[in-house]
Each structure stands twice: as structure tokens, then as C-alpha cells.
Design a protein around this motif. Structure first.
Motif, mmCIF file in Angstrom:
data_model
loop_
_atom_site.group_PDB
_atom_site.id
_atom_site.type_symbol
_atom_site.label_atom_id
_atom_site.label_comp_id
_atom_site.label_asym_id
_atom_site.label_seq_id
_atom_site.Cartn_x
_atom_site.Cartn_y
_atom_site.Cartn_z
ATOM 1 N N LEU A 1 -4.607 12.148 -2.560
ATOM 2 C CA LEU A 1 -4.099 11.180 -1.004
ATOM 3 C C LEU A 1 -4.496 11.991 -0.039
ATOM 4 O O LEU A 1 -4.131 10.921 0.654
ATOM 5 N N LYS B 1 -1.291 3.487 -2.395
ATOM 6 C CA LYS B 1 -2.127 3.220 -2.630
ATOM 7 C C LYS B 1 -2.145 2.882 -4.721
ATOM 8 O O LYS B 1 -3.147 3.509 -5.060
ATOM 9 N N PRO C 1 -0.598 -3.850 3.662
ATOM 10 C CA PRO C 1 -2.118 -3.323 4.481
ATOM 11 C C PRO C 1 -2.017 -3.552 5.696
ATOM 12 O O PRO C 1 -1.671 -5.179 5.887
ATOM 13 N N PHE D 1 -7.236 9.922 2.007
ATOM 14 C CA PHE D 1 -6.719 7.842 2.910
ATOM 15 C C PHE D 1 -5.826 8.701 3.800
ATOM 16 O O PHE D 1 -5.816 7.662 4.455
ATOM 17 N N ILE E 1 0.707 -1.137 0.068
ATOM 18 C CA ILE E 1 -0.302 0.165 -0.555
ATOM 19 C C ILE E 1 1.056 1.486 0.395
ATOM 20 O O ILE E 1 0.620 2.253 -0.853
ATOM 21 N N GLU F 1 -8.120 5.691 5.933
ATOM 22 C CA GLU F 1 -7.146 4.063 5.986
ATOM 23 C C GLU F 1 -5.777 4.041 6.480
ATOM 24 O O GLU F 1 -5.458 3.057 6.519
ATOM 25 N N THR G 1 -3.742 0.537 8.023
ATOM 26 C CA THR G 1 -1.523 0.774 8.122
ATOM 27 C C THR G 1 -1.090 1.889 8.618
ATOM 28 O O THR G 1 -1.809 2.992 8.526
#
Length: 298
Positions: free
Chosen positions: A75, A64, A29, A78, A4, A150, A182
Motif C-alpha cells: 500500500l 483499496k 474515492p 499508493f 477506498i 492516489e 483521496t
């Protein structure tokens, strides 16, 4: 499994040996990935490149599947981030800042934010500018966690926290990991990395010199024992009879033995016939592993 987060030969050179050089790391991840190193070793520069605040001179960082520098604006949706140096916008209280930040994340229910504040013993109604470093750090942690992103990127997140609050924070990290997050955790505190991380990269003078599986630190394949016999003759007799190659004489009556975990019973059986003054196990820690790694590198 696709990484990831992936660093590929990343260099950011500030001159005079400052910066990071040819850094490569792959983070899967759901992993809690630690970056351990002394102050000035390049941890914050690594994090700032990851966040897209700095553009690498060479190499590439992907998050990602996107470029960390070119796609930083995308990004940020996330990633939650706790910086090493916390600076807040011009809000009068912590509550005003947190509520404003929550609305920017489309959060209308502040219940989770309030629970985090209670667990961290944070009074967000305090004047933001007059908060202690520890209180500012707690405010930044609440802001990062309430976003439920995430990926969590944490740069020296426990700076200013007392031992009790540090343990509360580590429990929060364990809970975030259980949710499948993560987490990239930069720290110079060995115990933090050892307690919550799955993998740790050792960074020294801007270079990642080794990556270690933390489980192998917690559960090593070999055990080290220090033994002091009642007499030098007993020690000599034991060394002669004990046929492992990992016996080291350290004194007239003492020796050190390293054996595989499966062979500890054999060691104890060999020792049954001797009178011992001391028998102790030396536990490997991330700190001792780090120091040995740096010593070998130097």
C-alpha cells in the motif's frame, strides 16, 4: 460506490483509557475526509493504524481492498504521508533528501518539486538538521505531494506553518482534490477542516462520536437569529404572533429565533411592524458544532 478506505470496529488499547476504540469510518474515492479532535483524542493513533505502523487489537482497516497492516508494504506505493512529528534520514540538506526521495519514486524531472518549494517559500538547500519546525514541515509536504500518489494521509500537516503558508497549503489540497486524490486530513484546527473537507469525523477520547457533512455546516437548513426589541411589550407581542416553535425568550426585550432558510422572508415580514435595537444572525461553524456535540456526549 466502494470505499477506498474503510475502518471496521478498530480498537488499539494502550490502557488507562488511551488509544482508539471501536472506530468505524468509510471514505469514498476523491473525498477530502477530515478527522477533528483535541490533542490526545486519538487522531495520530488512528493515522498510524491506517498507515500500517500499528496493528489493531480488534477490527480491520482496508485500503483499496487490502489489509492496512498485512499489506502495508504494497500500500505504500499508493499512499503519500505527512507525519505529525517529522524526522528525516541522515542527509545534509533538504535538497539532498528530496532528490534522493524523488529517485526512490522513479521521479527524474524535479520541476514539480521545485515549483512546490517556491510556492511554500522553502529553501531546500538549508541544513536539514538546523531547519525550523515550519521548514521541516514544508519539506515533508513537498515530499508527499511530489509523489503524485492516489491517497494522501496528512497528520496535523500545518503544524509550524504561519497563516500565509497555511493558506498556500490549503490551496494545494484543493488542487490535489481537483486531480481526484483521496485525502485523509487529521487536524485540531477547525477552520482547516471546514475549508477543504467534504466530510469530518469528530473523535473524542478515542471514539468517533459523530460524522458530519461539512456542506451542511456551510449551508445549514436552519438559520438562527438574535433579536432585541425596543420594548419588552414588543418582544412579547412578537412572540405571541410569531407561531414558530423555535422562539426562545432570553431577556426582557430579547429573544432567539431558529427558522428554516425558506421561511426567513416570513420572519422578516413579521418584524416589519416593530422597532428593533438589534438583529443579528449567528453562523454555525464546525467549532460550535463540535463543542455542542461533545457537550451532549458528556
Amino acid at each position: 460506490m466502494t470505499n477506498i478506505i474503510e475502518f471496521s470496529g478498530v480498537t488499539k488499547d494502550f490502557g488507562k483509557g488511551r488509544g482508539i476504540f471501536d472506530v468505524s469510518m468509510g471514505i469514498r474515492p476523491g473525498t477530502v475526509y477530515g478527522l477533528i479532535g483535541a490533542n490526545g483524542s486519538g487522531k495520530t493513533t488512528t493515522v498510524r493504524n491506517l498507515m500500517g505502523f500499528l496493528k489493531p487489537d480488534r477490527g480491520r482497516i482496508q485500503v483499496k481492498g487490502r489489509d492496512a497492516w498485512k499489506d502495508a508494504a504494497i500500500l505504500k506505493h499508493f499512499i503519500s504521508y505527512v507525519p505529525g512529528q517529522v524526522e528525516f534520514p541522515r542527509f545534509r540538506t533538504g535538497t539532498q533528501f528530496l532528490q534522493h526521495y524523488a529517485k526512490s519514486l522513479d521521479i527524474e524531472d524535479f520541476a514539480y518539486m521545485d515549483r512546490l518549494a517556491v510556492r511554500l517559500r522553502l529553501d531546500p538547500s538549508a541544513n536539514l538538521r538546523r531547519m525550523s519546525k515550519g521548514m521541516k514541515q514544508k519539506t515533508a509536504i513537498v515530499a508527499a505531494l511530489m509523489g503524485d500518489r492516489e491517497i494522501l494521509v496528512l497528520d496535523e500537516p500545518t503544524t509550524g506553518l504561519d497563516p500565509l503558508m497555511r493558506e498556500v497549503f490549503l490551496n494545494l489540497i484543493r488542487e490535489e482534490k481537483a486531480k481526484g486524490k483521496t485525502i485523509f486530513l487529521s487536524s485540531h484546527i477547525f477552520e482547516e477542516i471546514e475549508e477543504v473537507c467534504d466530510v469530518a469525523a469528530i473523535i473524542h477520547k478515542g471514539r468517533v462520536v459523530e460524522t458530519v457533512d461539512i456542506d451542511k455546516i456551510r449551508n445549514p437548513e436552519n438559520k438562527w437569529f438574535g433579536i432585541t426589541f425596543n420594548t419588552a411589550w414588543d418582544r412579547a407581542d412578537f412572540v405571541d404572533r410569531f407561531r414558530f416553535d423555535t422562539v426562545k425568550i432570553v431577556g426582557g426585550r430579547s429573544c432567539e429565533v431558529t427558522v428554516p432558510v425558506m421561511d426567513i422572508v416570513i420572519l422578516l415580514q413579521h418584524l416589519k411592524g416593530y422597532l428593533l435595537c438589534e438583529f443579528h444572525e449567528k453562523h454555525t461553524t464546525l467549532e460550535t458544532y463540535y463543542k455542542e456535540t461533545i457537550r451532549k456526549g458528556e
